[in-house]
Write a protein that holds these residues in place. Structure first.
Motif, PDB file in Angstrom:
ATOM      1  N   LYS A   1       2.453   7.283  -1.345  1.00  0.00           N
ATOM      2  CA  LYS A   1       1.466   7.630  -2.380  1.00  0.00           C
ATOM      3  C   LYS A   1       0.073   7.261  -1.927  1.00  0.00           C
ATOM      4  N   ALA A   2      -0.036   6.219  -1.144  1.00  0.00           N
ATOM      5  CA  ALA A   2      -1.366   5.725  -0.769  1.00  0.00           C
ATOM      6  C   ALA A   2      -2.016   6.509   0.300  1.00  0.00           C
TER       7      ALA A   2
ATOM      8  N   ILE B   1       8.626   2.359   0.401  1.00  0.00           N
ATOM      9  CA  ILE B   1       8.328   3.613   1.127  1.00  0.00           C
ATOM     10  C   ILE B   1       7.586   4.591   0.202  1.00  0.00           C
ATOM     11  N   ARG B   2       8.059   4.679  -1.042  1.00  0.00           N
ATOM     12  CA  ARG B   2       7.420   5.566  -2.005  1.00  0.00           C
ATOM     13  C   ARG B   2       5.961   5.151  -2.221  1.00  0.00           C
TER      14      ARG B   2
ATOM     15  N   LEU C   1      17.011  -0.499  -2.888  1.00  0.00           N
ATOM     16  CA  LEU C   1      16.066   0.001  -3.883  1.00  0.00           C
ATOM     17  C   LEU C   1      14.656  -0.497  -3.585  1.00  0.00           C
ATOM     18  N   GLU C   2      14.525  -1.772  -3.205  1.00  0.00           N
ATOM     19  CA  GLU C   2      13.201  -2.312  -2.897  1.00  0.00           C
ATOM     20  C   GLU C   2      12.589  -1.609  -1.694  1.00  0.00           C
ATOM     21  N   VAL C   3      13.392  -1.311  -0.682  1.00  0.00           N
ATOM     22  CA  VAL C   3      12.879  -0.620   0.508  1.00  0.00           C
ATOM     23  C   VAL C   3      12.419   0.783   0.133  1.00  0.00           C
TER      24      VAL C   3
END
Length: 142
Positions: free
Chosen positions: A141-142, A136-137, A130-132
């Motif tokens: 976004k950036a 990535i998300r 979940l952290e990975v």
């Protein structure tokens, strides 16, 4: 050449093998005695005094021999199934004892390799799935 031979003999594996062969030969004599002197008489009690090591069938001719030894001395072809059964019993006893010895040696090696005083070092856990995915998300976004 003599030095190379001496170095070869001095290696631990060759010396261990030589000791194993010598002990194995002595152990075989002990097991043979156990089978012949202890197990055969006990089996004889249950089978009405039959000595299995002297059981045989004459394959050639119609000789009536009192024992396996006299049949062999007379040159008769014999099927010595009793001797074979005793060899199987010898093998099973030796194999069982060797199995127990190898198991004990492996346990001893395991105990020596584990140091009870050494602290148990836990490896740091990596990021969860979940952290990975969240990382990535965020980067997308950036």
């Amino acid at each position: 050449m003599l030095k190379e031979f001496r170095d070869f003999i001095a290696r631990g594996n060759v010396m261990d093998m030589a000791v194993g062969i010598i002990i194995g030969a002595a152990f075989t004599a002990i097991v043979s005695s156990v089978v012949e002197d202890l197990i055969n008489p006990i089996i004889g009690l249950f089978t009405g005094g039959i000595d299995f090591s002297n059981q045989f069938i004459v394959l050639s001719g119609r000789g009536d021999y009192a024992s396996l030894e006299t049949a062999r001395e007379a040159g008769a072809a014999v099927f010595a199934y009793g001797s074979f059964l005793m060899a199987v019993v010898n093998f099973l006893i030796i194999a069982g004892v060797v199995f127990m010895l190898v198991k004990a040696v492996n346990r001893a090696k395991e105990a020596v390799s584990r140091d009870p005083k050494a602290p148990v070092v836990e490896e740091p856990a990596g990021p969860t799935e979940l952290e990975v995915l969240m990382e990535i998300r965020d980067r997308l976004k950036a």
